[in-house]
Design an enzyme around this catalytic site. Structure first.
Site, PDB file in Angstrom:
ATOM      1  N   GLU A  84     -42.392  47.137 -60.396  1.00 46.88           N
ATOM      2  CA  GLU A  84     -41.800  48.286 -61.068  1.00 46.88           C
ATOM      3  C   GLU A  84     -40.892  49.022 -60.100  1.00 46.88           C
ATOM      4  O   GLU A  84     -40.905  48.776 -58.890  1.00 46.88           O
ATOM      5  CB  GLU A  84     -42.894  49.238 -61.555  1.00 46.88           C
ATOM      6  CG  GLU A  84     -43.766  49.786 -60.426  1.00 46.88           C
ATOM      7  CD  GLU A  84     -44.911  50.638 -60.935  1.00 46.88           C
ATOM      8  OE1 GLU A  84     -44.629  51.699 -61.514  1.00 46.88           O
ATOM      9  OE2 GLU A  84     -46.075  50.235 -60.743  1.00 46.88           O
TER      10      GLU A  84
ATOM     11  N   HIS B 187     -56.976  50.381 -57.889  1.00 44.99           N
ATOM     12  CA  HIS B 187     -55.515  50.388 -58.003  1.00 44.99           C
ATOM     13  C   HIS B 187     -54.893  51.687 -57.504  1.00 44.99           C
ATOM     14  O   HIS B 187     -53.719  51.945 -57.735  1.00 44.99           O
ATOM     15  CB  HIS B 187     -55.076  50.118 -59.447  1.00 44.99           C
ATOM     16  CG  HIS B 187     -55.763  48.949 -60.061  1.00 44.99           C
ATOM     17  ND1 HIS B 187     -55.567  47.658 -59.633  1.00 44.99           N
ATOM     18  CD2 HIS B 187     -56.690  48.875 -61.047  1.00 44.99           C
ATOM     19  CE1 HIS B 187     -56.321  46.840 -60.340  1.00 44.99           C
ATOM     20  NE2 HIS B 187     -57.018  47.544 -61.195  1.00 44.99           N
TER      21      HIS B 187
ATOM     22  N   GLU C  41     -50.225  42.015 -67.916  1.00 44.55           N
ATOM     23  CA  GLU C  41     -49.493  41.103 -67.044  1.00 44.55           C
ATOM     24  C   GLU C  41     -50.497  40.277 -66.251  1.00 44.55           C
ATOM     25  O   GLU C  41     -51.662  40.662 -66.109  1.00 44.55           O
ATOM     26  CB  GLU C  41     -48.571  41.863 -66.090  1.00 44.55           C
ATOM     27  CG  GLU C  41     -49.288  42.725 -65.071  1.00 44.55           C
ATOM     28  CD  GLU C  41     -48.313  43.469 -64.167  1.00 44.55           C
ATOM     29  OE1 GLU C  41     -47.105  43.444 -64.441  1.00 44.55           O
ATOM     30  OE2 GLU C  41     -48.780  44.073 -63.179  1.00 44.55           O
TER      31      GLU C  41
ATOM     32  N   LYS D 174     -42.595  50.488 -67.554  1.00 41.78           N
ATOM     33  CA  LYS D 174     -42.713  49.277 -66.752  1.00 41.78           C
ATOM     34  C   LYS D 174     -42.336  48.040 -67.562  1.00 41.78           C
ATOM     35  O   LYS D 174     -41.854  47.048 -67.007  1.00 41.78           O
ATOM     36  CB  LYS D 174     -44.135  49.156 -66.201  1.00 41.78           C
ATOM     37  CG  LYS D 174     -44.506  50.299 -65.247  1.00 41.78           C
ATOM     38  CD  LYS D 174     -45.934  50.193 -64.792  1.00 41.78           C
ATOM     39  CE  LYS D 174     -46.307  51.322 -63.820  1.00 41.78           C
ATOM     40  NZ  LYS D 174     -46.275  52.643 -64.455  1.00 41.78           N
TER      41      LYS D 174
ATOM     42  N   ARG E 201     -38.631  58.232 -58.271  1.00 40.56           N
ATOM     43  CA  ARG E 201     -39.053  59.513 -57.699  1.00 40.56           C
ATOM     44  C   ARG E 201     -39.436  59.292 -56.243  1.00 40.56           C
ATOM     45  O   ARG E 201     -39.420  58.167 -55.747  1.00 40.56           O
ATOM     46  CB  ARG E 201     -40.263  60.059 -58.458  1.00 40.56           C
ATOM     47  CG  ARG E 201     -41.435  59.057 -58.507  1.00 40.56           C
ATOM     48  CD  ARG E 201     -42.664  59.621 -59.168  1.00 40.56           C
ATOM     49  NE  ARG E 201     -43.666  58.622 -59.439  1.00 40.56           N
ATOM     50  CZ  ARG E 201     -44.536  58.143 -58.567  1.00 40.56           C
ATOM     51  NH1 ARG E 201     -44.502  58.566 -57.319  1.00 40.56           N
ATOM     52  NH2 ARG E 201     -45.424  57.240 -58.911  1.00 40.56           N
TER      53      ARG E 201
END
Length: 615
Positions: free
Chosen positions: A272, A220, A185, A116, A276
């Site tokens: 990000e 999250h 972040e 990331k 996939r």
């Protein structure tokens, strides 16, 4: 042309890929650990290959063993699913070097976006340096550079908590992904988590297949997702598409991928790119009428996408069912899944079936349930109703949370954001068992028994049974009469072992009953029958710390020994279960008088780990 495909994964995603392969006429190969020998994905595949061991690091994370399995089984292609090795460039190269077709993006694209931190740099962004974080930067999010699924993430609101959050996140990321790198972040509160599904071929065509809103997250971890993301201004939607296409073309991407954003104050903030298939891909499939797995396979075979992408229609919502207990700190649950059926009209993606055992080694997600309808209102209502009517007999799940979330005004009116559960989780998880469920369970249990079987020295005294539900104890009283079973405040219309009908205030209510040992399921309520007389040997000394779930002790606090002085709330023991770390903390200030826990020890739920004697 691909003829035989191995899925380098397990559970529901393996089953879902096998379903498409069957439609395309492609033979399938499953891999499995010892713990998964009888799992559903091994049963539905044409053939299966054993990877000796049980833990992910010994099996599903061993790319070398998986490539050997593919060659031994005669596969000519490998699909990574998601998680495990799906974003591992070295594994993609190993697959290609073995002469197998890799169903995924080029290794170089995976490398560019797998970290990331590197992805942000590619998009012209840069994470914070952990050593430079000041109070003015708070709150911040500590985040694993690799992987996903909410693992290796910690929100920090106090600078004093940052070192501990970094340590915990690194340990959890290393355990889940084999990579302990983390970064920091800014944490944007009350934004919306919005993502764009992309699909690219080897001929330069890129599709941006709409938006998804994944704002309802706990720790999250996404809980409910939908497509399209509701209420976005057209200009912002076009900006999201443009940024997603930019990221896709920047790394010469091929196949299916997802570009994730946080939308706040009318702006899109890049998070990000997941190189996939995503867990929530079914909602996009429903809205666009595509099979993303089939498209992945066609792209890998070299076919070109049509120049014009399909148009969206309607709305789809997905909910993730987890084996976890809100009443016990969301501890993952294990045990036998006796029955699992959903009503017609919704899609079920699952890796388990009736009679399967939910173990301790892997993620506790049981299934995804997806509803589609012409409008958002209809799709949300359909999903909530289907979940409520689902027969789910076995470990405790988050089903009630899902139903209540879908019916919450903020969600039904599309006013949700990533702070939804921060505001509402307590109210949404308050125990609210059906008040008549214990009585229905007691009447079903009493069916067929002699009215003299419960003799008491007070002839008019009722029979009483006790049940536990969601951490609370409930009593149910009834009587045997000459005309059958009776209870105060209701009329017993029918009482059988599997169906009880009660008339309450003139309205008949039906209760379907299923019993497995001391576990009783009454419609959507799950009860545990309690013994008439508690077992005195089951008592533990005050201050006993018991394992809240089956798992493995992976860490002890530094210098922790018997006789040590501890503080209330101090982390003492780290237990790993279902790929997550759980901290066991001191309940009070005191002295550690016993420490049976040891690193590497596997424990069952209720195992004594330590004893803290209060001062």
């Amino acid at each position: 042309m691909i003829s035989t495909l191995l899925v380098a994964n397990r559970g529901e995603i393996a089953c879902r890929i096998f379903r498409t392969c069957a439609d395309l006429g492609i033979r399938t190969v499953a891999i499995h650990s010892d713990a998964d020998e009888g799992a559903l994905h091994t049963r539905v595949a044409d053939t299966a290959v054993r990877l000796p061991g049980a833990a992910p690091a010994e099996t599903y994370l061993r790319g070398d063993l998986i490539v050997k399995a593919a060659l031994a089984a005669g596969a000519d292609a490998v699909h990574p699913g998601y998680g495990f090795l799906s974003e591992n460039a070295d594994f993609a190269r190993a697959v290609r070097d073995a002469g197998l077709v890799w169903i995924g993006p080029p290794p170089e694209a995976i490398e560019a976006m797998a970290s990331k931190t590197r992805a942000k740099e590619l998009m012209g962004l840069a994470p914070l340096d952990a050593e430079d974080v000041t109070a003015a930067d708070l709150p911040v999010l500590v985040k694993a550079a690799a992987g996903g699924g909410g693992r290796g993430m910690r929100v920090v609101r106090d600078l004093a908590e940052l070192p501990g959050a970094l340590e915990d996140a690194r340990a959890e990321a290393a355990s889940a992904f084999g990579d302990g790198e983390v970064f920091v972040e800014p944490y944007l509160e009350n934004g919306r988590h919005v993502e764009v599904q992309v699909l690219a071929d080897t001929h330069g065509t890129v599709w941006t297949l709409g938006t998804r809103d994944c704002s309802l997250q706990r720790r999250h971890q996404k809980v409910i997702e939908e497509a399209p993301a509701p209420g976005l201004p057209p200009a912002l939607t076009e900006q999201l598409y443009a940024l997603a296409e930019r990221a896709t073309r920047a790394v010469s991407y091929e196949g299916a991928g997802t570009v994730e954003f946080l939308v706040a104050d009318g702006r899109a903030h890049f998070l990000e790119m997941n190189t996939r298939l995503q867990v929530e891909h079914p909602v996009t499939e429903a809205v666009f009428g595509v099979d993303l797995v089939a498209e992945q396979i066609r792209v890998a075979e070299g076919h070109a996408l049509p120049a014009e992408q399909p148009a969206p229609r309607g709305h789809a919502v997905e909910a993730r069912l987890y084996a976890e207990d809100p009443a016990r700190g969301w501890a993952p649950q294990t045990g036998t899944l006796h029955r699992f059926t959903v009503p017609d009209g919704v899609r079920l993606d699952t890796g388990c079936a009736d009679g399967d055992t939910i173990g301790v080694h892997y993620d506790p997600m049981l299934a995804k349930v997806i509803a589609y309808a012409p409008t958002r209102t209809e799709a949300v209502r359909r999903l909530a109703g289907a979940l409520e009517r689902t027969a789910l007999h076995g470990p405790v799940t988050n089903r009630d949370l899902l139903v209540r979330s879908l019916r919450h005004p903020e969600f039904t009116e599309a006013r949700m954001d990533t702070g939804f559960y921060d505001r509402h989780l307590t109210a949404l998880t308050e125990p609210a068992p059906d008040p008549y469920a214990p009585l229905a369970a007691a009447l079903a249990d009493a069916h067929g028994r002699s009215r003299f079987g419960g003799w008491r020295n007070v002839p008019s005294g009722p029979q009483v049974k006790r049940y536990e539900a969601a951490g609370e104890e409930h009593e149910a009283a009834y009587r045997h009469t000459r005309t059958g079973l009776a209870a105060e405040g209701v009329r017993v219309v029918h009482a059988g072992p599997h169906l009880v009908v009660l008339e309450v205030d003139g309205v008949q209510r039906k209760f379907e009953i299923a019993r497995y040992g001391d576990r009783v399921h009454v419609n959507a309520s799950a009860l545990t029958a309690l013994p008439r007389f508690p077992d005195p040997t089951a008592e533990h000394a005050p201050g006993s710390l018991l394992a809240p779930m089956p798992g493995t002790v992976v860490r002890l606090a530094e210098g922790l020994t018997e006789g040590a002085e501890v503080k209330a709330g101090q982390p003492l023991i780290w237990l790993e279960a279902m790929k997550m770390e759980h901290r066991i903390t001191a309940p009070t200030d005191g002295t550690l008088t016993a420490l049976p826990a040891a690193v590497g020890r596997q424990v069952e739920m209720g195992t004594l780990l330590a004893v803290v004697e209060s001062k």
